[in-house]
Design a protein around this motif. Structure first.
Motif, PDB file in Angstrom:
ATOM      1  N   ALA A   1       0.835  -1.208   0.000  1.00 21.49           N
ATOM      2  CA  ALA A   1       0.000   0.000   0.000  1.00 21.49           C
ATOM      3  C   ALA A   1       0.866   1.251   0.000  1.00 21.49           C
ATOM      4  O   ALA A   1       0.624   2.201  -0.753  1.00 21.49           O
ATOM      5  CB  ALA A   1      -0.941  -0.003   1.207  1.00 21.49           C
ATOM      6  N   PHE A   2       1.897   1.250   0.849  1.00 19.92           N
ATOM      7  CA  PHE A   2       2.772   2.427   0.916  1.00 19.92           C
ATOM      8  C   PHE A   2       3.530   2.615  -0.395  1.00 19.92           C
ATOM      9  O   PHE A   2       3.734   3.745  -0.846  1.00 19.92           O
ATOM     10  CB  PHE A   2       3.760   2.286   2.079  1.00 19.92           C
ATOM     11  N   SER A   3       3.941   1.522  -1.033  1.00 25.35           N
ATOM     12  CA  SER A   3       4.644   1.623  -2.316  1.00 25.35           C
ATOM     13  C   SER A   3       3.732   2.229  -3.387  1.00 25.35           C
ATOM     14  O   SER A   3       4.183   3.001  -4.238  1.00 25.35           O
ATOM     15  CB  SER A   3       5.145   0.243  -2.758  1.00 25.35           C
ATOM     16  N   ILE A   4       2.443   1.873  -3.350  1.00 28.14           N
ATOM     17  CA  ILE A   4       1.479   2.462  -4.294  1.00 28.14           C
ATOM     18  C   ILE A   4       1.382   3.964  -4.060  1.00 28.14           C
ATOM     19  O   ILE A   4       1.372   4.766  -5.012  1.00 28.14           O
ATOM     20  CB  ILE A   4       0.097   1.782  -4.154  1.00 28.14           C
ATOM     21  N   PHE A   5       1.335   4.371  -2.779  1.00 25.40           N
ATOM     22  CA  PHE A   5       1.296   5.810  -2.477  1.00 25.40           C
ATOM     23  C   PHE A   5       2.565   6.508  -2.993  1.00 25.40           C
ATOM     24  O   PHE A   5       2.508   7.657  -3.453  1.00 25.40           O
ATOM     25  CB  PHE A   5       1.157   6.027  -0.970  1.00 25.40           C
ATOM     26  N   CYS A   6       3.691   5.813  -2.932  1.00 24.14           N
ATOM     27  CA  CYS A   6       4.946   6.406  -3.429  1.00 24.14           C
ATOM     28  C   CYS A   6       4.889   6.646  -4.931  1.00 24.14           C
ATOM     29  O   CYS A   6       5.435   7.640  -5.439  1.00 24.14           O
ATOM     30  CB  CYS A   6       6.131   5.511  -3.084  1.00 24.14           C
ATOM     31  N   ILE A   7       4.235   5.739  -5.662  1.00 24.26           N
ATOM     32  CA  ILE A   7       4.089   5.931  -7.116  1.00 24.26           C
ATOM     33  C   ILE A   7       3.267   7.183  -7.404  1.00 24.26           C
ATOM     34  O   ILE A   7       3.620   8.003  -8.264  1.00 24.26           O
ATOM     35  CB  ILE A   7       3.454   4.685  -7.759  1.00 24.26           C
ATOM     36  N   PHE A   8       2.150   7.358  -6.677  1.00 29.06           N
ATOM     37  CA  PHE A   8       1.352   8.579  -6.836  1.00 29.06           C
ATOM     38  C   PHE A   8       2.187   9.814  -6.485  1.00 29.06           C
ATOM     39  O   PHE A   8       2.067  10.863  -7.122  1.00 29.06           O
ATOM     40  CB  PHE A   8       0.108   8.524  -5.947  1.00 29.06           C
TER      41      PHE A   8
ATOM     42  N   PHE B   1       4.442  11.114  -9.382  1.00 29.34           N
ATOM     43  CA  PHE B   1       3.762  11.862 -10.446  1.00 29.34           C
ATOM     44  C   PHE B   1       3.201  13.190  -9.935  1.00 29.34           C
ATOM     45  O   PHE B   1       3.103  14.156 -10.701  1.00 29.34           O
ATOM     46  CB  PHE B   1       2.670  10.999 -11.082  1.00 29.34           C
ATOM     47  N   PHE B   2       2.848  13.242  -8.647  1.00 27.20           N
ATOM     48  CA  PHE B   2       2.397  14.526  -8.102  1.00 27.20           C
ATOM     49  C   PHE B   2       3.515  15.556  -8.181  1.00 27.20           C
ATOM     50  O   PHE B   2       3.334  16.662  -8.686  1.00 27.20           O
ATOM     51  CB  PHE B   2       1.935  14.358  -6.649  1.00 27.20           C
TER      52      PHE B   2
ATOM     53  N   PHE C   1      -6.535  11.284  -4.341  1.00 28.39           N
ATOM     54  CA  PHE C   1      -7.368  11.722  -5.474  1.00 28.39           C
ATOM     55  C   PHE C   1      -7.520  13.236  -5.476  1.00 28.39           C
ATOM     56  O   PHE C   1      -7.334  13.894  -6.510  1.00 28.39           O
ATOM     57  CB  PHE C   1      -8.744  11.059  -5.398  1.00 28.39           C
ATOM     58  N   LEU C   2      -7.867  13.812  -4.318  1.00 33.10           N
ATOM     59  CA  LEU C   2      -8.062  15.260  -4.241  1.00 33.10           C
ATOM     60  C   LEU C   2      -6.772  16.009  -4.586  1.00 33.10           C
ATOM     61  O   LEU C   2      -6.793  16.986  -5.331  1.00 33.10           O
ATOM     62  CB  LEU C   2      -8.531  15.649  -2.834  1.00 33.10           C
ATOM     63  N   GLY C   3      -5.641  15.535  -4.036  1.00 34.31           N
ATOM     64  CA  GLY C   3      -4.374  16.196  -4.305  1.00 34.31           C
ATOM     65  C   GLY C   3      -4.028  16.201  -5.782  1.00 34.31           C
ATOM     66  O   GLY C   3      -3.671  17.241  -6.355  1.00 34.31           O
ATOM     67  N   LEU C   4      -4.151  15.045  -6.422  1.00 40.10           N
ATOM     68  CA  LEU C   4      -3.806  14.928  -7.838  1.00 40.10           C
ATOM     69  C   LEU C   4      -4.814  15.661  -8.725  1.00 40.10           C
ATOM     70  O   LEU C   4      -4.433  16.326  -9.698  1.00 40.10           O
ATOM     71  CB  LEU C   4      -3.724  13.450  -8.232  1.00 40.10           C
ATOM     72  N   ALA C   5      -6.103  15.545  -8.395  1.00 45.75           N
ATOM     73  CA  ALA C   5      -7.134  16.187  -9.217  1.00 45.75           C
ATOM     74  C   ALA C   5      -7.040  17.712  -9.147  1.00 45.75           C
ATOM     75  O   ALA C   5      -7.138  18.410 -10.171  1.00 45.75           O
ATOM     76  CB  ALA C   5      -8.518  15.716  -8.775  1.00 45.75           C
TER      77      ALA C   5
ATOM     78  N   ILE D   1      -5.003  14.036 -13.064  1.00 42.16           N
ATOM     79  CA  ILE D   1      -6.424  13.732 -12.839  1.00 42.16           C
ATOM     80  C   ILE D   1      -6.681  12.246 -13.069  1.00 42.16           C
ATOM     81  O   ILE D   1      -7.402  11.591 -12.300  1.00 42.16           O
ATOM     82  CB  ILE D   1      -7.321  14.599 -13.753  1.00 42.16           C
ATOM     83  N   GLY D   2      -6.077  11.688 -14.129  1.00 41.86           N
ATOM     84  CA  GLY D   2      -6.232  10.256 -14.404  1.00 41.86           C
ATOM     85  C   GLY D   2      -5.709   9.397 -13.261  1.00 41.86           C
ATOM     86  O   GLY D   2      -6.365   8.434 -12.836  1.00 41.86           O
ATOM     87  N   LEU D   3      -4.543   9.749 -12.724  1.00 41.58           N
ATOM     88  CA  LEU D   3      -3.978   8.996 -11.602  1.00 41.58           C
ATOM     89  C   LEU D   3      -4.823   9.174 -10.340  1.00 41.58           C
ATOM     90  O   LEU D   3      -4.940   8.246  -9.534  1.00 41.58           O
ATOM     91  CB  LEU D   3      -2.539   9.443 -11.346  1.00 41.58           C
TER      92      LEU D   3
END
Length: 591
Positions: A317-324, A327-328, A459-463, A570-572
């Protein structure tokens, strides 16, 4: 009741907190002043016309942003080494002093305005940051041991110092660099870094033995691992040993990453290639970047499944957050690279008549009001500590006299002219200004029953970040293909910075928060490195892509360039929302 060992820090308080916190507040403020002040003018100086009243070096945007990207990437990696050295060898306080001194030398070197001294200066800044950055918060953490209920407030105050420094640094170094001379802008950053170091050095008596050199000078990372092994074994937990394949992947990753980090700016600035070849149409820099990325992903895929199921799931889960996170920051950090170029070349910054007067009044308010608040904090510190750290207070007071003198001179000059040209760097202060304005609202939101889960925050941060770039794309829709200049409204920039900041406040604090919640104690150091590596990659990627603004604009248009940073975040963000059930399951009850 037994007294905590840190209780004596709370006997002489400033605004309800130990006076030492405010020494750290101002030290960090001057460091952020120098960092953001220098960064605000670097790309504009490097890409500026070689002739004129305040000439630049006329580098291509690709070359300038390649250098900035490598600098920004290393700034996030060296604290991993500096933090370990402070913990085990030299102590937090000495690390802060060494780091501040090296950064002072770095800014002074850049003020010489020659290529050799530019590179020497950036090297000093990178190494100095590694010593300085991780150890300020370590001192706070030690000072508040046994007073956990006060820690949140302490960190809020400290990070106000971060934003105050960024705000004042961008405003003053930016204005001085643009209006007077680039050397003076770089030099100003160095002057305040030196003053910040001196006021900290002469205030060390406030910290007692916190941050002293460790008593056991033979502490070794091998000893740490051995002790860790014993502790884990005694609890009957399965230890995930590093295997030959792990070491092999780490070796390939480090070598290929270093080749890319060094080769990218060398090839774009000096046309020097470490390995001059192409693979499947890719130049060597890109090849080694992809090789590093693939080997690191393989390392995670090989190591993480070997943990016990709950730990494995949480680390996934933490690794997935690192991927986001990658890109942020790859989009957000356009603020340091491509956005100053857009502001200079495509924005109408000339104001006349009522518009000019309105801007001058707004500029006066946003300049003077925060500075008055910080000066009040300064005077509060003086009242409590002048008898104990008088020399430190005098140095700090002298630094504020310089700030007020420059601010008053700036306002005097600006109010003399009937026509106003808004500085390119002025827009960069909006990020810090919006953080100061909206942070209390976000704090209340996160503390309420409406606090959203992690996937929604990402989602909110990226969008919101993507929407900010959407304003820029919409504003640039009528700019002709290949146009090198335009006169677009400044409003698009203001909206962009507003939404970027709102996105930052949703996502940026999440990384370290979930690191502490999801990762087992013995793995925090490794995953802390992974998280900082994610931010470092995001910074490098930001300027790797942003450096192509001229090429993309000439081939596809300016609006297309910003649409890249609109649709991908937004896609991410939508992917994060769709992953909510999976992430909730992987986090095993952690909120």
């Amino acid at each position: 009741m037994e007294e905590n060992s840190t209780d004596h820090f709370f006997k002489d308080k400033v605004l309800g907190h130990p006076s030492g916190l405010f020494v750290l507040f101002f030290t960090e403020m001057w460091e952020r002043f120098s960092y953001y002040g220098m960064r605000a003018i670097l790309v504009i100086f490097l890409t500026g016309a070689i002739i004129g009243d305040n000439p630049g070096w006329e580098w291509t945007s690709e070359a300038a942003l390649s250098l900035l990207g490598t600098y920004a990437m290393l700034v996030y990696l060296t604290p991993l080494v500096g933090g370990w050295l402070a913990d085990n060898k030299i102590g937090y306080r000495m690390a802060v002093v060494i780091g501040a001194l090296l950064m002072t030398l770095g800014h002074a070197s850049m003020a010489a305005e020659t290529p050799t001294f530019l590179y020497i200066g950036i090297a000093f800044l990178i190494v100095g940051n590694g010593f300085f950055k991780p150890n300020m918060t370590s001192i706070i953490s030690k000072m508040y041991e046994g007073h956990d209920e006060k820690k949140d407030g302490a960190y809020n105050i400290f990070y106000m110092g971060v934003n105050a420094g960024a705000f004042i640094g961008i405003m003053l170094c930016g204005w001085v660099g643009e209006k007077i001379g680039w050397s003076y802008g770089f030099g100003l950053a160095g002057i305040f870094m030196l003053l910040g170091m001196l006021q900290f050095y002469y205030a060390q008596s406030l910290f007692g033995n916190i941050g002293d050199k460790p008593k056991n000078e033979n502490v070794d990372i091998i000893d740490d691992l051995a002790n860790n092994y014993k502790e884990v074994s005694s609890r009957g937990e399965k230890l995930n040993r590093f295997l030959t394949i792990d070491y092999l992947l780490i070796g390939v990753f480090i070598i290929s990453a270093m080749i890319f980090i060094i080769n990218d700016p060398l090839s774009k600035i000096g046309n020097i290639y470490t390995f001059n070849f192409t693979v499947a149409g890719m130049a060597d820099s890109l090849f080694f970047a992809l090789l590093a990325a693939i080997t690191f992903i393989l390392l995670l895929l090989v190591r993480i499944p070997r943990y016990i199921p709950v730990e494995r799931d949480r680390m996934i889960a933490f690794s997935i957050f690192c991927i986001f996170t990658i890109f942020f920051w790859a989009a957000f950090e356009q603020a340091a690279g491509s956005l100053p170029i857009y502001t200079r070349d495509y924005t109408n910054r000339i104001l006349e008549g009522g518009a000019a007067t309105t801007f001058k009044i707004v500029d006066l308010i946003v300049t003077v009001v925060p500075l008055c608040v910080i000066t009040y904090v300064l005077l509060s510190l003086f009242r409590k500590t002048f008898n104990r750290i008088g020399l430190s207070n005098i140095i700090l007071g002298f630094s504020f006299i310089i700030v007020w003198a420059i601010v008053l001179y700036k306002l005097y000059i600006e109010f003399q002219s009937t026509e106003t040209e808004v500085p390119i760097t002025w827009f960069a202060i909006l990020n810090s200004l919006f953080i100061i304005m909206f942070a209390p609202l976000f704090t209340k939101w996160w503390d309420s029953k409406y606090n959203p889960p992690a996937s929604v925050k990402y989602f909110l941060g990226l969008a919101l970040l993507g929407i900010g770039f959407g304003f820029l794309a919409f504003g640039a829709k009528d700019v002709p293909l290949g146009a090198q200049t335009a006169s677009l409204s400044m409003a698009w920039l203001v909206f962009a910075y507003l939404f970027h900041t709102l996105g930052e406040m949703c996502l940026s604090p999440m990384g370290l928060s979930y690191l502490s919640k999801l990762v087992p104690g013995r793995m925090v150091a490794f995953m802390f490195g992974v998280y900082y590596l994610a931010i470092a990659i995001g910074n490098k990627l930001a300027h790797y892509v942003g450096g192509d603004i001229e090429k993309i604009t000439s081939e596809h248009g300016l609006s297309f360039f910003f649409l890249i940073f609109t649709f991908i975040p937004i896609g991410l963000g939508l992917v994060s929302l769709m992953l909510h059930p999976l992430l909730k399951k992987l986090m095993h009850g952690v909120r």
